[in-house]
Each structure stands twice: as C-alpha cells, then as structure tokens.
Design a protein around this motif. Structure first.
Motif, PDB file in Angstrom:
ATOM      1  N   PHE A  28     -28.180 -11.129  45.012  1.00  0.00           N
ATOM      2  CA  PHE A  28     -27.716  -9.751  44.872  1.00  0.00           C
ATOM      3  C   PHE A  28     -27.104  -9.519  43.496  1.00  0.00           C
ATOM      4  O   PHE A  28     -27.438  -8.559  42.812  1.00  0.00           O
ATOM      5  CB  PHE A  28     -26.690  -9.415  45.960  1.00  0.00           C
ATOM      6  CG  PHE A  28     -26.139  -8.033  45.829  1.00  0.00           C
ATOM      7  CD1 PHE A  28     -26.871  -6.941  46.252  1.00  0.00           C
ATOM      8  CD2 PHE A  28     -24.893  -7.824  45.272  1.00  0.00           C
ATOM      9  CE1 PHE A  28     -26.374  -5.657  46.112  1.00  0.00           C
ATOM     10  CE2 PHE A  28     -24.382  -6.546  45.120  1.00  0.00           C
ATOM     11  CZ  PHE A  28     -25.119  -5.457  45.546  1.00  0.00           C
ATOM     12  N   VAL A  29     -26.211 -10.412  43.096  1.00  0.00           N
ATOM     13  CA  VAL A  29     -25.501 -10.243  41.830  1.00  0.00           C
ATOM     14  C   VAL A  29     -26.459 -10.318  40.644  1.00  0.00           C
ATOM     15  O   VAL A  29     -26.367  -9.532  39.705  1.00  0.00           O
ATOM     16  CB  VAL A  29     -24.375 -11.290  41.684  1.00  0.00           C
ATOM     17  CG1 VAL A  29     -23.798 -11.296  40.279  1.00  0.00           C
ATOM     18  CG2 VAL A  29     -23.278 -11.020  42.702  1.00  0.00           C
ATOM     19  N   LEU A  30     -27.382 -11.262  40.685  1.00  0.00           N
ATOM     20  CA  LEU A  30     -28.255 -11.474  39.532  1.00  0.00           C
ATOM     21  C   LEU A  30     -29.469 -10.554  39.500  1.00  0.00           C
ATOM     22  O   LEU A  30     -29.938 -10.185  38.425  1.00  0.00           O
ATOM     23  CB  LEU A  30     -28.718 -12.932  39.476  1.00  0.00           C
ATOM     24  CG  LEU A  30     -27.611 -13.973  39.324  1.00  0.00           C
ATOM     25  CD1 LEU A  30     -28.211 -15.368  39.280  1.00  0.00           C
ATOM     26  CD2 LEU A  30     -26.770 -13.711  38.093  1.00  0.00           C
ATOM     27  N   ALA A  31     -29.984 -10.189  40.642  1.00  0.00           N
ATOM     28  CA  ALA A  31     -31.240  -9.439  40.650  1.00  0.00           C
ATOM     29  C   ALA A  31     -31.087  -7.975  41.054  1.00  0.00           C
ATOM     30  O   ALA A  31     -31.866  -7.139  40.625  1.00  0.00           O
ATOM     31  CB  ALA A  31     -32.240 -10.111  41.581  1.00  0.00           C
ATOM     32  N   LYS A  32     -30.108  -7.681  41.858  1.00  0.00           N
ATOM     33  CA  LYS A  32     -30.024  -6.337  42.417  1.00  0.00           C
ATOM     34  C   LYS A  32     -29.084  -5.409  41.674  1.00  0.00           C
ATOM     35  O   LYS A  32     -29.101  -4.217  41.904  1.00  0.00           O
ATOM     36  CB  LYS A  32     -29.563  -6.400  43.892  1.00  0.00           C
ATOM     37  CG  LYS A  32     -30.398  -7.309  44.759  1.00  0.00           C
ATOM     38  CD  LYS A  32     -31.719  -6.705  45.096  1.00  0.00           C
ATOM     39  CE  LYS A  32     -32.417  -7.567  46.138  1.00  0.00           C
ATOM     40  NZ  LYS A  32     -33.812  -7.656  46.014  1.00  0.00           N
ATOM     41  N   THR A  33     -28.235  -5.946  40.833  1.00  0.00           N
ATOM     42  CA  THR A  33     -27.321  -5.075  40.090  1.00  0.00           C
ATOM     43  C   THR A  33     -27.865  -4.839  38.693  1.00  0.00           C
ATOM     44  O   THR A  33     -28.587  -5.653  38.140  1.00  0.00           O
ATOM     45  CB  THR A  33     -25.910  -5.703  39.995  1.00  0.00           C
ATOM     46  OG1 THR A  33     -26.004  -6.940  39.298  1.00  0.00           O
ATOM     47  CG2 THR A  33     -25.309  -5.919  41.365  1.00  0.00           C
ATOM     48  N   SER A  34     -27.490  -3.710  38.151  1.00  0.00           N
ATOM     49  CA  SER A  34     -27.982  -3.384  36.812  1.00  0.00           C
ATOM     50  C   SER A  34     -26.974  -3.750  35.726  1.00  0.00           C
ATOM     51  O   SER A  34     -27.220  -3.504  34.558  1.00  0.00           O
ATOM     52  CB  SER A  34     -28.298  -1.893  36.729  1.00  0.00           C
ATOM     53  OG  SER A  34     -27.135  -1.143  37.012  1.00  0.00           O
TER      54      SER A  34
END
Length: 65
Positions: A28-34
C-alpha cells in the motif's frame, strides 16, 4: 502433539499473519500512494520482513527437531 509443539506452530502462524500484514502495508505504502517514500522507510520494511522470515525459519527448524 505436545504442548511445546503446539505453541511453536501457533507462534509460526502468528508470525506468518504478521508478515502478511507487513507485506500488505508495504504494498500500500509503496505502490498505492502518490507520495514519495524515503529510502529509510523502504529499508525499514525490508528489515522487518527479513526479521520475521528468519524467526519463522528458526521456529520451523526447531519444530522439525
């Protein structure tokens, strides 16, 4: 099955669940946030993941003996 063996298996299950949670959080932190994630954060995830994997491996080895 001895109580000690049951305790080891339970601890392995708990660690595997914790590992799954950390992997999901990392995803989530690495791939889903901008937002940009500092390298320190990435390294922290890797350290946590590796530590849990080592604990699981050690417990499984203990369980086999």
């Amino acid at each position: 099955m001895t109580k000690n063996k049951e305790e080891l298996e339970q601890k392995i299950l708990e660690l595997e669940e914790e590992l799954e949670d950390i992997l999901e959080e990392r995803e989530f932190v690495l791939a889903k946030t901008s937002i940009h994630v500092p390298g320190v954060t990435v390294a922290k995830f890797e350290q946590e993941i590796n530590a849990i994997k080592e604990k699981i491996a050690a417990l499984k080895k203990q369980l086999e003996s």
